[in-house]
Design an enzyme around this catalytic site. Structure first.
Site, PDB file in Angstrom:
ATOM      1  N   LYS A 263     -29.430 -32.089  12.484  1.00 39.76           N
ATOM      2  CA  LYS A 263     -28.483 -31.846  11.396  1.00 39.76           C
ATOM      3  C   LYS A 263     -27.678 -30.561  11.652  1.00 39.76           C
ATOM      4  O   LYS A 263     -26.493 -30.491  11.326  1.00 39.76           O
ATOM      5  CB  LYS A 263     -29.225 -31.792  10.058  1.00 39.76           C
ATOM      6  CG  LYS A 263     -29.928 -33.107   9.760  1.00 39.76           C
ATOM      7  CD  LYS A 263     -30.726 -33.083   8.496  1.00 39.76           C
ATOM      8  CE  LYS A 263     -31.629 -34.309   8.401  1.00 39.76           C
ATOM      9  NZ  LYS A 263     -32.764 -34.300   9.350  1.00 39.76           N
ATOM     10  N   ASP A 304     -38.524 -16.963   7.955  1.00 40.44           N
ATOM     11  CA  ASP A 304     -38.991 -17.787   6.847  1.00 40.44           C
ATOM     12  C   ASP A 304     -37.859 -17.850   5.817  1.00 40.44           C
ATOM     13  O   ASP A 304     -37.463 -16.817   5.266  1.00 40.44           O
ATOM     14  CB  ASP A 304     -40.248 -17.149   6.232  1.00 40.44           C
ATOM     15  CG  ASP A 304     -40.852 -18.026   5.145  1.00 40.44           C
ATOM     16  OD1 ASP A 304     -40.114 -18.800   4.510  1.00 40.44           O
ATOM     17  OD2 ASP A 304     -42.077 -17.924   4.925  1.00 40.44           O
ATOM     18  N   ASP A 320     -33.350 -29.301   4.575  1.00 38.81           N
ATOM     19  CA  ASP A 320     -34.059 -30.505   5.031  1.00 38.81           C
ATOM     20  C   ASP A 320     -35.526 -30.091   5.103  1.00 38.81           C
ATOM     21  O   ASP A 320     -36.036 -29.707   6.144  1.00 38.81           O
ATOM     22  CB  ASP A 320     -33.499 -30.904   6.406  1.00 38.81           C
ATOM     23  CG  ASP A 320     -34.070 -32.202   6.925  1.00 38.81           C
ATOM     24  OD1 ASP A 320     -34.323 -33.104   6.106  1.00 38.81           O
ATOM     25  OD2 ASP A 320     -34.260 -32.314   8.152  1.00 38.81           O
ATOM     26  N   CYS A 373     -37.872 -36.483   4.348  1.00 38.62           N
ATOM     27  CA  CYS A 373     -38.050 -37.811   4.949  1.00 38.62           C
ATOM     28  C   CYS A 373     -39.326 -38.456   4.395  1.00 38.62           C
ATOM     29  O   CYS A 373     -40.247 -38.781   5.145  1.00 38.62           O
ATOM     30  CB  CYS A 373     -38.053 -37.739   6.471  1.00 38.62           C
ATOM     31  SG  CYS A 373     -39.274 -36.626   7.169  1.00 38.62           S
TER      32      CYS A 373
HETATM   33  C1  LIG Z   1     -38.061 -31.721   8.552  1.00 38.23           C
HETATM   34  S1  LIG Z   1     -38.066 -30.547   9.803  1.00 38.23           S
HETATM   35  C2  LIG Z   1     -36.355 -30.218   9.988  1.00 38.23           C
HETATM   36  C3  LIG Z   1     -35.616 -31.174  10.880  1.00 38.23           C
HETATM   37  C4  LIG Z   1     -34.205 -30.685  11.179  1.00 38.23           C
HETATM   38  N1  LIG Z   1     -33.453 -30.404   9.962  1.00 38.23           N
HETATM   39  C5  LIG Z   1     -33.407 -31.645  12.020  1.00 38.23           C
HETATM   40  O1  LIG Z   1     -32.542 -32.340  11.517  1.00 38.23           O
HETATM   41  O2  LIG Z   1     -33.663 -31.713  13.220  1.00 38.23           O
HETATM   42  C6  LIG Z   1     -38.583 -29.122   8.938  1.00 38.23           C
HETATM   43  C7  LIG Z   1     -38.504 -27.822   9.744  1.00 38.23           C
HETATM   44  O3  LIG Z   1     -38.648 -26.747   8.839  1.00 38.23           O
HETATM   45  C8  LIG Z   1     -39.370 -25.718   9.455  1.00 38.23           C
HETATM   46  N2  LIG Z   1     -39.878 -24.886   8.350  1.00 38.23           N
HETATM   47  C9  LIG Z   1     -40.940 -25.130   7.539  1.00 38.23           C
HETATM   48  N3  LIG Z   1     -41.061 -24.176   6.614  1.00 38.23           N
HETATM   49  C10 LIG Z   1     -40.038 -23.297   6.835  1.00 38.23           C
HETATM   50  C11 LIG Z   1     -39.641 -22.082   6.194  1.00 38.23           C
HETATM   51  N4  LIG Z   1     -40.309 -21.592   5.159  1.00 38.23           N
HETATM   52  N5  LIG Z   1     -38.569 -21.451   6.693  1.00 38.23           N
HETATM   53  C12 LIG Z   1     -37.882 -21.930   7.757  1.00 38.23           C
HETATM   54  N6  LIG Z   1     -38.222 -23.065   8.401  1.00 38.23           N
HETATM   55  C13 LIG Z   1     -39.295 -23.741   7.937  1.00 38.23           C
HETATM   56  C14 LIG Z   1     -40.404 -26.451  10.254  1.00 38.23           C
HETATM   57  O4  LIG Z   1     -40.907 -25.635  11.308  1.00 38.23           O
HETATM   58  C15 LIG Z   1     -39.607 -27.631  10.762  1.00 38.23           C
HETATM   59  O5  LIG Z   1     -39.028 -27.354  12.005  1.00 38.23           O
END
Ligand SMILES: C[S@@+](CC[C@H](N)C(=O)[O-])C[C@H]1O[C@@H](n2cnc3c(N)ncnc32)[C@H](O)[C@@H]1O
Length: 443
Positions: A263, A304, A320, A373
């Site tokens: 994305k 974060d 996402d 998802c």
């Molecule tokens: C559903 S995946 C995202 C997929 C991505 N948007 C794509 O289209 O390729 C969720 C991502 O959020 C990251 N994540 C989880 N908690 C987070 C946070 N508090 N801050 C930043 N990233 C985070 C995870 O490591 C993971 O890579």
């Protein structure tokens, strides 16, 4: 009757070695909790294969794991004792034999004798040869046994109940049937200008939203455009959140959960001034590689997103969010058997915290697209309703036509819940992952 349509029949396929390898993969996945990719590295029998035999072993294992719940349901009527009492390696061989007979249409003599012989070459399964022979002969005679199993038996009971409640019976059933098939490969183009030209060059089908669908992922890296990053792999449903953010050209945008970057690349390709935020050091490297391959420019921020804040207020945020990922289980169907639904309870807390953080990043009138998802209402609809009730947001409902080909997925509230549909004859895009997507305005 739904058949796994993209298995290639191989009636006289090679010998016991590929069956042994397939059974070791199924055993590692089901008894040791490994995913298929890890199992391919850990199975000595699989590692010793090459070429077509290796491909065949993988195809058998994949067919067995996609359908294992239904295979077990049907095998259960052919074995005198509970399947749980059968030695796991013997059960793996039964599943592998059944997948060949019921899903791949391998001829009985090849499927049964080679699978029985595989047992003789696997010390921990050797004693099961007689049982395997007897059950698989019966399975060959009762070819309709698999078709008589309920579609949703592909999932553990808790998951079938959850998906039926979230999607309704018909869409859950369509999702269960779609799981039997190897997923097609969808591509998103970096430049949307010549989509039909690219579809022709790649031998794919152009979907109404501009996604190009390929039959399978064989030789992907050798296809035109890969090296120069003209496209990337992204399920049609996964491409919609960015589409639904609207025109982002020149806008200050953050993607708060960005890796591996499908994305984020869409946003950058559409001209956003993008900060791609990702917490995981490992995953942000994958995002970096993807951005480099496609030559797309974005600021990568390892942080974060609950505490990161942009230096100036943003025009738009894509969130996402991390989630239970129940909408993409067809990509790793073996994984659901070792999941504990109690683990999902933590997601809504994180998702709400991320939405609250997004509220602090956006200017008034700025737009948030929230996506997960999974069809779980606790991670989608309820998170959005709680955010609106908090007073910082109002919903910007999606209008018909905004997500081309997905009008049937609009919810009464104006969100989108993509899901496979029972009739896919004239709507190929309904073979898709399950995404919940909502759009909110900062007020
Ligand atoms: C559903 S995946 C995202 C997929 C991505 N948007 C794509 O289209 O390729 C969720 C991502 O959020 C990251 N994540 C989880 N908690 C987070 C946070 N508090 N801050 C930043 N990233 C985070 C995870 O490591 C993971 O890579």
């Amino acid at each position: 009757m739904a058949r796994a349509s993209n298995y290639r029949a191989r009636p006289e396929a090679a010998g016991w070695q590929s069956r042994l390898a397939a059974a070791q993969l199924v055993w590692a996945a089901m008894a040791r909790g490994e995913d298929l990719e890890t199992a391919m590295g850990s199975s000595p029998a699989f590692r010793s294969l090459s070429g077509a035999d290796r491909g065949f072993a993988r195809a058998i294992a994949s067919a067995a794991l996609r359908a294992v719940g239904r295979i077990d349901w049907a095998l259960g009527g052919m074995v005198q004792r509970p399947l749980a009492d059968i030695e796991p390696p013997v059960l793996a061989l039964l599943r592998v034999g059944a997948a060949q007979l019921w899903l791949m249409k391998v001829a009985e003599h090849a499927a049964v004798s080679a699978t029985v012989e595989a047992a003789a070459h696997w010390d921990i399964a050797r004693r099961g040869g007689g049982l395997i022979n007897a059950v698989l002969r019966r399975a060959a005679r009762e070819a309709e046994a698999f078709d008589g199993s309920p579609a949703e038996a592909v999932w553990p009971d808790w998951l079938a109940a959850k998906l039926k409640s979230a999607l309704g019976v018909d869409r859950a059933q369509a999702m269960a049937l779609l799981q039997l098939e190897e997923p097609t490969i969808d591509l998103t183009l970096r430049d949307a200008d010549d989509a039909s030209g690219w579809a022709e060059k790649l031998g794919g089908e152009l979907l109404p939203n501009g996604t190009i669908r390929l039959g399978d992922g064989a030789g992907l890296v050798d296809l035109p455009g890969y090296a120069e990053g003209a496209w990337w792999v992204q399920d049609v449903a996964a491409s919609l959140p960015v589409t639904l953010l609207g025109d982002v050209r020149g806008l200050a945008v953050a993607d708060l959960c960005a890796a591996p970057g499908g994305k984020a690349m869409q946003l950058a390709a559409r001209g956003a001034r993008l900060s791609a935020v990702e917490m995981s050091a490992q995953r942000i490297e994958r995002l970096r590689e993807n951005a480099t391959r496609t030559g797309l420019s974005m600021e990568l921020v390892q942080a974060d997103a609950r505490t990161w804040r942009p230096p100036v207020l943003l025009d738009a945020v894509l969130l996402d969010a991390p989630c239970s990922a129940l909408g993409v289980i067809r990509r790793h169907p073996e994984g659901v058997w070792r999941r504990d639904p109690k683990d999902f309870a933590r997601y809504p807390t994180v998702q709400r915290a991320l939405v609250d953080a997004a509220a602090e990043m956006l200017r008034r009138g700025g737009t948030l697209v929230y996506s997960v998802c999974t069809p779980s209402p606790e991670e989608g609809r309820d998170v959005v309703e709680a955010a609106i009730a908090g007073g910082a947001w109002k919903r910007l409902p999606f209008a018909a036509g905004e997500a081309p080909g997905f009008d049937h997925s609009l919810t009464p509230e104006g969100d989108l819940l993509t899901a496979p549909a029972a009739s896919t004859a004239d709507a190929p895009q309904t073979q898709c992952d399950v995404f919940f997507i909502a759009r909110l305005e900062r007020i």
